[in-house]
Write an enzyme that holds these catalytic residues in place. Structure first.
Site, short mmCIF file in Angstrom:
data_model
loop_
_atom_site.label_atom_id
_atom_site.label_comp_id
_atom_site.label_asym_id
_atom_site.label_seq_id
_atom_site.Cartn_x
_atom_site.Cartn_y
_atom_site.Cartn_z
N GLY A 60 22.62 -2.67 27.96
CA GLY A 60 22.88 -4.08 28.30
C GLY A 60 23.02 -4.82 27.05
O GLY A 60 22.65 -4.72 25.90
N GLN A 65 22.46 -12.99 23.18
CA GLN A 65 22.37 -12.11 21.98
C GLN A 65 23.79 -11.99 21.21
O GLN A 65 23.58 -11.53 20.08
CB GLN A 65 22.06 -10.52 22.57
CG GLN A 65 21.04 -10.55 23.54
CD GLN A 65 20.88 -9.15 23.67
OE1 GLN A 65 21.29 -8.65 24.97
NE2 GLN A 65 20.25 -8.28 23.10
N CYS A 121 15.08 -3.68 22.44
CA CYS A 121 16.06 -4.65 22.35
C CYS A 121 17.01 -4.61 21.45
O CYS A 121 16.45 -4.76 20.19
CB CYS A 121 15.55 -6.07 22.86
SG CYS A 121 16.50 -7.40 22.87
N LEU A 122 18.23 -4.95 21.50
CA LEU A 122 19.06 -4.93 20.32
C LEU A 122 18.80 -6.24 19.39
O LEU A 122 19.02 -6.27 18.25
CB LEU A 122 20.60 -4.93 20.73
CG LEU A 122 21.03 -3.66 21.36
CD1 LEU A 122 22.51 -4.00 21.85
CD2 LEU A 122 21.20 -2.54 20.72
N HIS A 163 15.43 -7.14 32.22
CA HIS A 163 15.56 -7.15 30.86
C HIS A 163 16.88 -8.17 30.43
O HIS A 163 16.66 -9.20 29.79
CB HIS A 163 15.84 -5.97 30.05
CG HIS A 163 16.00 -5.83 28.53
ND1 HIS A 163 15.13 -5.43 27.78
CD2 HIS A 163 16.91 -6.54 27.81
CE1 HIS A 163 15.35 -5.46 26.46
NE2 HIS A 163 16.58 -6.32 26.59
N GLU A 164 17.92 -7.95 31.23
CA GLU A 164 19.18 -8.70 30.82
C GLU A 164 19.10 -10.22 31.41
O GLU A 164 19.31 -11.12 30.63
CB GLU A 164 20.53 -8.16 31.33
CG GLU A 164 20.74 -6.67 30.59
CD GLU A 164 20.44 -6.82 28.94
OE1 GLU A 164 20.75 -7.72 28.41
OE2 GLU A 164 20.55 -5.86 28.46
N HIS A 167 16.95 -12.51 29.41
CA HIS A 167 17.67 -13.08 28.24
C HIS A 167 18.11 -14.35 28.59
O HIS A 167 18.24 -15.32 27.85
CB HIS A 167 19.01 -12.08 27.59
CG HIS A 167 18.33 -11.24 26.76
ND1 HIS A 167 17.84 -11.49 25.51
CD2 HIS A 167 18.17 -9.72 26.66
CE1 HIS A 167 17.37 -10.24 24.84
NE2 HIS A 167 17.92 -9.32 25.63
ZN ZN Z 1 17.60 -7.33 24.81
#
Ligand code: ZN
Length: 207
Positions: A60, A65, A121-122, A163-164, A167
């Protein structure tokens, strides 16, 4: 502002992923209008986010991000050959094809029914930890054609959605993490791979 003026993409068409500490990750992102969603800028952004997510091997990617404070995320969970069948079953992980969520409204179907697994997480590069999440969620959102969609799911897909959407509200997974279980990726593989979550919690003196 036109995306072309604010976003520099690499020759491969991927976008740089911002890291924790960048204030954009802590802002409440702005909703998109139907016209904006259907316009060429957002359509191009979706394509670039898809490429960026795939290049980073994420499941995702939310617009904050890549530095855009708008309520849009892309999701795809189709490649998990690193997991055994048993691990997939445990996590409730099944193939989720590429799709886009815009202006999502998240409802935790039963807040008391949670699942705990390692999550990363990225935008928090190199760190993972155990994050409790609701097992089942209901999401109402728009897709990339600005059509209303209802998603009611459980398991890993429900985790990805939480999670997304987090954000888009300026949250990061570390806000929900059992911080004593936080580990680098390398140490996760070295010390914690193959251990049950209850062992991970016990050995880290959680609670
Ligand atoms: Zn993330």
């Amino acid at each position: 502002m036109p995306i072309s003026a604010t976003i520099q993409s690499s020759p491969s068409g991927t976008l740089p992923i911002v890291q924790i500490g960048d204030p954009v990750l802590r802002q409440y992102a702005m909703p998109l209008s139907k016209e904006e969603i259907l316009g060429p800028e957002i359509q191009l952004l979706i394509e670039r986010m898809k490429k960026t997510m795939r290049a980073a091997t994420g499941v995702g990617l939310a617009a904050p991000q890549i530095g855009r404070s708008i309520r849009l995320a892309v999701i795809e969970d189709t490649s998990y050959s690193h997991l055994t069948e048993e691990q997939c079953r445990e996590r409730g992980r099944y193939p989720v094809p590429f799709h886009v969520i815009i202006n999502p409204k998240l409802e935790l179907v039963d807040e008391n029914k949670t699942a705990e697994f390692f999550e990363g997480c990225l935008s928090v590069s190199g760190l993972v930890g155990v994050v409790p999440r609701a097992e089942k969620v209901r999401v109402e959102c728009l897709n990339e054609k600005a059509e209303p969609v209802t998603i009611e799911v459980e398991g890993w897909y429900a985790r990805i959605l939480q999670h997304e959407i987090g954000h888009l509200n300026g949250e990061l997974c570390i806000d929900h993490m059992l911080l004593r279980t936080a580990t680098t990726m390398d140490n996760a593989k070295r010390f914690w791979a193959g251990k049950s979550i209850s062992d991970v919690k016990f050995l880290n003196n959680v609670e």
